[in-house]
Design a protein around this motif. Structure first.
Motif, mmCIF file in Angstrom:
data_model
loop_
_atom_site.group_PDB
_atom_site.id
_atom_site.type_symbol
_atom_site.label_atom_id
_atom_site.label_comp_id
_atom_site.label_asym_id
_atom_site.label_seq_id
_atom_site.Cartn_x
_atom_site.Cartn_y
_atom_site.Cartn_z
ATOM 1 N N UNK A 189 -12.777 44.183 17.776
ATOM 2 C CA UNK A 189 -13.610 44.568 16.714
ATOM 3 C C UNK A 189 -12.770 45.150 15.490
ATOM 4 N N UNK A 190 -11.802 46.136 15.729
ATOM 5 C CA UNK A 190 -11.061 46.445 14.578
ATOM 6 C C UNK A 190 -10.533 45.366 13.674
ATOM 7 N N UNK A 191 -9.928 44.475 14.825
ATOM 8 C CA UNK A 191 -8.949 43.248 14.062
ATOM 9 C C UNK A 191 -10.031 42.492 13.289
ATOM 10 N N UNK A 192 -11.273 42.300 13.546
ATOM 11 C CA UNK A 192 -12.153 41.663 12.917
ATOM 12 C C UNK A 192 -12.347 42.172 11.464
ATOM 13 N N UNK A 193 -12.446 43.399 11.444
ATOM 14 C CA UNK A 193 -12.487 44.294 10.122
ATOM 15 C C UNK A 193 -11.537 44.140 9.331
ATOM 16 N N UNK A 194 -10.290 44.165 9.880
ATOM 17 C CA UNK A 194 -8.914 44.164 9.270
ATOM 18 C C UNK A 194 -9.067 42.786 8.567
ATOM 19 N N UNK A 195 -9.387 41.727 9.416
ATOM 20 C CA UNK A 195 -9.317 40.283 8.631
ATOM 21 C C UNK A 195 -10.384 40.231 7.576
ATOM 22 N N UNK A 196 -11.148 40.610 7.667
ATOM 23 C CA UNK A 196 -12.485 40.617 6.683
ATOM 24 C C UNK A 196 -11.955 41.519 5.534
ATOM 25 N N UNK A 197 -11.567 42.637 5.756
ATOM 26 C CA UNK A 197 -10.904 43.265 4.576
ATOM 27 C C UNK A 197 -9.945 42.800 3.755
ATOM 28 N N UNK A 198 -9.016 41.903 4.511
ATOM 29 C CA UNK A 198 -7.710 41.514 3.624
ATOM 30 C C UNK A 198 -8.565 40.352 2.951
ATOM 31 N N UNK A 199 -9.597 39.613 3.444
ATOM 32 C CA UNK A 199 -10.114 38.711 2.531
ATOM 33 C C UNK A 199 -10.908 39.299 1.432
ATOM 34 N N UNK A 200 -11.631 40.253 1.450
ATOM 35 C CA UNK A 200 -12.359 40.750 0.406
ATOM 36 C C UNK A 200 -11.691 41.168 -0.592
ATOM 37 N N UNK A 209 -3.139 45.576 -0.916
ATOM 38 C CA UNK A 209 -4.246 45.957 0.005
ATOM 39 C C UNK A 209 -4.424 45.037 0.969
ATOM 40 N N UNK A 210 -4.564 43.766 0.320
ATOM 41 C CA UNK A 210 -5.204 42.665 1.242
ATOM 42 C C UNK A 210 -3.853 42.290 2.267
ATOM 43 N N UNK A 211 -2.724 42.400 1.654
ATOM 44 C CA UNK A 211 -1.346 42.035 2.481
ATOM 45 C C UNK A 211 -1.454 43.155 3.934
ATOM 46 N N UNK A 212 -1.745 44.315 3.346
ATOM 47 C CA UNK A 212 -1.363 45.322 4.433
ATOM 48 C C UNK A 212 -2.582 45.197 5.346
ATOM 49 N N UNK A 213 -3.789 44.682 5.076
ATOM 50 C CA UNK A 213 -4.683 44.457 6.005
ATOM 51 C C UNK A 213 -4.322 43.243 6.704
ATOM 52 N N UNK A 214 -3.659 42.336 6.282
ATOM 53 C CA UNK A 214 -3.193 41.196 6.969
ATOM 54 C C UNK A 214 -2.464 41.653 8.012
ATOM 55 N N UNK A 215 -1.368 42.249 7.974
ATOM 56 C CA UNK A 215 -0.611 42.848 8.824
ATOM 57 C C UNK A 215 -1.044 43.922 9.844
ATOM 58 N N UNK A 216 -2.087 44.558 9.476
ATOM 59 C CA UNK A 216 -2.832 45.152 10.660
ATOM 60 C C UNK A 216 -3.395 44.164 11.539
ATOM 61 N N UNK A 217 -3.853 43.225 10.983
ATOM 62 C CA UNK A 217 -4.787 42.207 11.604
ATOM 63 C C UNK A 217 -3.672 41.476 12.525
#
Length: 271
Positions: A189-200, A209-217
């Motif tokens: 579930x946390x991964x799905x939020x990381x993915x959505x945040x990278x897109x937003x 910030x987008x790249x950071x969330x992509x890496x967490x995903x």
């Protein structure tokens, strides 16, 4: 014509209604008595039935030697007004027709105290009265069947992703980041939020910030052994690095994407 002359002495009178009985000694006011024009307020605050631990763990760094009961009392009162402000802000924004901002306000309050049922219910009601209802209602009904409709993380993250789909990018960032603050034990579930945040963030032009969330995903996908998610994350990172002119990193990620895509294709053929 008589010429105006300033008064040498100015007498100010205060009505006896502005004092209480205990302010008098006989027929004279006691020294230090303070008048008021406001009648005593007899209303009662109705504090939320919630813990203030989240507020103090994240915002107040209190000394370990401080009395244990004092911070709890201060925290409870502070938290009450804090959450009440978020709730009223959300309601006001909703009435103004600013539905996305209203949902962001409710989510921000829940990030401070996920146990606030009033904020959770308020957020769901606001979402159902917004243009998101048509797409959100079927998903929410599924959450009810799975008994996840009382999970702050799940509800907030689902609404955040609906806001993203509706192109409310700024509000979706606030809501999705609030979901991360609320927290969940589920890596998926946390991964799905990381993915959505990278897109937003990407849509808002926040490439770092987008790249950071992509890496967490990507890290979550690796931990879960999710090759499909890992392939997707490498593809996103490759495109992000390419747009930033970092062609070496772009090439590395796209190579990983290609290797994983071939593995997934072979697995599909075998299956």
């Amino acid at each position: 014509m008589m010429k105006w002359q300033p008064r040498k002495k100015l007498r100010l009178t205060v009505s006896s209604d502005h004092f209480v009985v205990t302010d008098y000694k006989g027929d004279r006011l006691k020294q230090g008595s303070v008048p008021t024009v406001f009648p005593p307020w007899t209303g009662k605050l109705q504090p939320f039935k919630t813990s203030c631990s989240s507020l103090f763990s994240s915002r107040a760094r209190l000394s370990a030697s401080a009395p244990l009961d004092l911070p709890a009392k201060i925290g409870s009162l502070t938290l009450f007004f804090f959450l009440e402000a978020y709730f009223r802000q959300g309601v006001a924004l909703q009435y103004l027709g600013r539905h996305a901002d209203a949902l962001a306000a409710f989510a921000s309050g829940l990030a401070q105290d996920p146990k606030s049922l009033q904020l959770l219910v308020g957020m769901v009601e606001a979402a159902m009265k917004s243009p998101l209802r048509e797409s959100l209602e079927p998903t929410y009904q599924q959450l009810q069947k799975m008994k996840l409709d009382k999970s702050p993380f799940v509800v907030v993250s689902v609404i955040g992703q609906e806001l993203l789909t509706a192109a409310h990018h700024t509000a979706s960032v606030v809501v999705l980041e609030s979901a991360l603050k609320i927290g969940t034990c589920s890596l998926k579930l946390r991964g799905s939020v990381f993915s959505a945040l990278s897109s937003a963030h990407w849509s808002l032009g926040n490439t770092e910030k987008s790249t950071g969330y992509m890496q967490q995903d990507l890290e979550v996908s690796k931990t879960l052994g999710d090759q499909t998610g890992e392939c997707r994350a490498h593809g996103n990172l490759g495109s992000a690095f390419f747009s930033k002119g970092n062609y070496r990193e772009a090439l590395t990620n796209h190579r990983h994407q290609l290797v994983l895509a071939m593995k997934l294709k072979d697995r599909e053929v075998r299956d």
